[in-house]
Scaffold this active site. Structure first.
Site, PDB file in Angstrom:
ATOM      1  N   SER A 562       0.840  -1.196   0.000  1.00 45.84           N
ATOM      2  CA  SER A 562       0.000   0.000   0.000  1.00 45.84           C
ATOM      3  C   SER A 562       0.877   1.249   0.000  1.00 45.84           C
ATOM      4  CB  SER A 562      -0.955  -0.041   1.195  1.00 45.84           C
ATOM      5  OG  SER A 562      -1.935   0.961   1.113  1.00 45.84           O
ATOM      6  N   HIS A 677      -8.175  -4.643  -1.107  1.00 42.94           N
ATOM      7  CA  HIS A 677      -6.898  -4.009  -0.780  1.00 42.94           C
ATOM      8  C   HIS A 677      -6.130  -4.791   0.280  1.00 42.94           C
ATOM      9  CE1 HIS A 677      -3.950  -0.861  -0.608  1.00 42.94           C
ATOM     10  NE2 HIS A 677      -4.117  -0.719   0.692  1.00 42.94           N
TER      11      HIS A 677
END
Length: 705
Positions: A562, A677
């Site tokens: 991320s 995610h």
């Protein structure tokens, strides 16, 4: 939980790219080849490219004779039946969400508190997500249960298809163990709900299905009240934020004395929030600093932390990072400071029980915990340090508003997770401990400090063999996060232990600026155009490892996910000769267009905005996808992402890989067709991806070349 952590963990975001981002795909190759088709996330041509890249990666790495063993050992620890079942306190009982080989989607189960303390609790399954997924032909992922206090009988179960952030809400009764017939049910959307009472819910979502009530970040900004049994269209609007806001959401706080506050949180930016109490059909906005985080309600008073210096009327300045208690009737006139961290400290988590406030904190990035009690209104709070293991991370698992019971987890790089129980004034006691998953007798953890180019000292942990030779030949994996005031602290990771440490690898975690390890100032130093400090800190730690002769660039690899994936991408282009392996996971990489990709607009307060000239100049200078050069030799990276990641989105990773491909440079790319995610959504998929990484790292850092 800080707003940033909440959003990174569970908030929803948009899938569609618009404007500049939709045109940028053709620009990323720099060779005239059009890769814009990759922007169509679920398009046939794009998925064809993804499958071809996946095939190349898996067929290459799975051929390695070590892959099968890596996969098997990782899957075994992920599905181990003797993992700790962490508790959630609901209605006086213990609830737990559990996944194993028989339940890959998971079960939500219940037991009594007395049974939970036994070695083998007697669990009763209340919701079988595998059965639900099979029945409805959906890849359901259980995200959480939002329950109405204090009885916790009525809950909104949050389900996600394949792990994406957009979710579905369904009312569930914990007493019957069934979904409520004709109960509250809200279809897939980016949404947040809060219970007002048994028959009333406040909800923010994409109301028209066209995105008109979504911000540029992809989050909703209109809150409506829904009464049980009301027909569609009869919702009553409670508050409408601005289209330019990041998001708006309702929340409800309750305490053990029966007080309740129904609030609206308006997040103007990622870090700036305004709070209003809902009083009938009116809102009363609270005079609090913009950078404030609410933690709970205790005896009718708000418990909150301030992330900037606060100058309440007629009272002493409250330093940034402090934990305070205020009267919601007049917050700026009733401030009581519970705790102000010292220079080496920062608050990590806060939990509120019936009579106490529990704080987990870091002192030079070592976990600590304290319990605070109000002795007398207007007098200093009494705080006592809890006796818990050193060189660990301490997390607040859950607290009980109806009593002073709380559960804490304790873990370190070499210490398996433990569960500690805190009750009233008693010392904490260890009630459960997970068994060791890898051999640690010959391993040790040390903390060192590197010096960044501007003179800042940056701490980092090194886990290695006790008899490690300082000859520069040790295969070393360095990781960090460095953003959003999120601290990166000691964690017991069995896959790292089995696949890396047991095999002679060195594992390093850097506590660079941008995180929360030393409070708001440590984060602020790495925000927006100060972000180069983050990248310089990381490179300084890498160089320090070489200076100490722990490793050399030939044996040094890095990994990030991320925001950490952006970190790894920047390091690859800024210092290509410092590393021999680079793992870039679910990353941001196109920093010239990130604001118009998925939820990117919400992060302008962290990274800066292309609409601000000075910030745009910096973003252009560090955007990894735009700084790959054909004449530079880069380490072969391993890039992974997920098609259904509706937070960062897979297009960042695709563009980076496509640019490498257009230059004829080698890389490994793996995109999980499902999974959001957070990555893969079940243990076999996680084990598969981790095994691929382990083969890659072994080849790049351990094998002879």
């Amino acid at each position: 939980m800080r707003l940033g952590r909440w959003i990174l963990a569970c908030a929803a975001s948009a899938l569609v790219m618009t404007g500049a981002a939709a045109q940028a795909g053709a620009e990323t190759s720099g060779t005239g080849k059009d890769f814009s088709f990759l922007d169509d996330i679920h398009g046939a041509k794009a998925l064809g490219w993804v499958r071809a890249q996946n095939h190349h990666t898996t067929s290459t790495l799975e051929k390695d004779k070590r892959y099968a063993g890596f996969y098997k050992s990782t899957l075994a620890v992920l599905q181990a039946p003797d993992r700790l079942a962490l508790p959630s306190l609901l209605g006086g009982d213990i609830w737990n969400f559990w996944q194993d080989a028989q339940h890959p989607h998971g079960i939500w189960r219940e037991t009594t508190q007395s049974s939970y303390l036994a070695k083998n609790p007697k669990w009763e399954t209340r919701l079988d997500v595998d059965a639900l997924a099979a029945k409805e032909h959906m890849n359901w992922v259980f995200k959480e249960a939002n329950c109405l206090a204090p009885d916790d009988e009525h809950c909104l179960i949050v389900l996600s298809n394949g792990g994406e952030d957009a979710d579905t809400l369904r009312e569930f009764n914990t007493k019957t163990g069934q979904f409520v017939p004709n109960g509250f049910q809200f279809s897939r959307s980016k949404q947040t709900a809060a219970w007002v009472d048994q028959n009333t819910v406040l909800l923010t979502r994409d109301w028209d299905g066209k995105g008109e009530t979504l911000t540029p970040s992809g989050y909703p900004f209109v809150v409506k009240k829904i009464v049980r049994g009301a027909a569609p269209g009869q919702e009553v609007e409670v508050y409408r934020g601005e289209k330019s806001d990041m998001m708006v959401a309702p929340t409800v706080l309750t305490d053990g004395a029966g007080h309740k506050l129904v609030l609206i949180q308006r997040s103007v930016t990622f870090f700036e929030n305004h709070y209003a109490i809902v009083e009938g059909d009116k809102l009363r906005w609270l005079p609090l600093p913009a950078k404030t985080e609410l933690h709970g309600l205790l005896k009718g008073r708000l418990v909150l932390s301030v992330e900037e210096d606060w100058h309440p009327q007629g009272l002493p300045v409250v330093p940034a990072g402090s934990l305070v208690s205020v009267d919601p009737a007049a917050p700026d006139q009733s401030v009581e400071v519970i705790f102000t961290p010292g220079p080496s400290q920062s608050i990590d988590e806060v939990g509120v029980t019936k009579n106490t406030v529990l704080v987990s904190l870091f002192d030079n990035v070592r976990g600590r915990a304290m319990r605070f009690t109000e002795m007398q209104r207007g007098r200093p709070w009494d705080g006592d340090a809890l006796d818990l293991p050193d060189m660990t991370s301490i997390h607040i698992v859950d607290t009980d508003h109806a009593s002073d019971t709380a559960y804490l987890s304790v873990e370190g790089y070499l210490e398996p997770q433990q569960l500690w129980m805190v009750e009233k004034d008693a010392a904490p006691r260890k009630i459960k401990s997970a068994p060791a998953r890898f051999k640690t007798a010959n391993l040790k953890t040390e903390q060192f400090w590197a010096q960044s180019p501007d003179g800042t000292r940056v701490p980092y942990f090194v886990v290695h063999r006790r008899n490690m030779k300082l000859d520069g030949q040790n295969p070393t994996l360095l990781t960090a996060y460095g953003g959003f005031q999120v601290s990166y602290t000691p964690t017991y990771a069995p896959e790292i232990g089995k696949l890396w440490l047991e095999r002679g690898g060195v594992y390093v975690v850097a506590n660079i600026r941008g995180g929360g390890e030393f409070g708001p100032a440590w984060h602020e130093a790495g925000r927006k155009s100060g972000r180069q400090n983050v990248y310089d800190d990381f490179a300084a730690v890498g160089q320090d490892l070489v200076t100490r002769k722990i490793t050399t660039p030939r044996h040094l690899g890095i990994r990030g996910r991320s925001n950490g994936g952006l970190l790894a991408g920047v390091q690859m282009v800024q210092h290509p000769h410092m590393w021999n392996a680079v793992i870039i996971g679910v990353p941001l990489l196109d920093m010239e267009h990130f604001e118009t990709m998925s939820a990117g607009a919400s992060w302008a307060d962290e990274y800066g905005s292309m609409s601000v000239p000075e910030e745009a100049k910096f973003l252009k200078r560090i955007s990894p996808v735009h700084h790959l050069k054909a004449e530079v030799t880069y380490p072969t990276p391993f890039i992974f992402t997920a098609t259904s990641d509706d937070r960062v989105g897979p297009v960042h990773a695709r563009r980076f890989a496509a640019r490498l491909e257009s230059m004829g440079k080698p890389f490994y790319y793996y995109e999980d067709i499902e999974g959001g995610h957070s990555g893969t959504v079940n243990a076999p998929e996680v084990a598969h991806e981790r095994a691929l990484e382990a083969v890659y790292l072994s080849h790049r850092l351990m094998d002879a070349h």
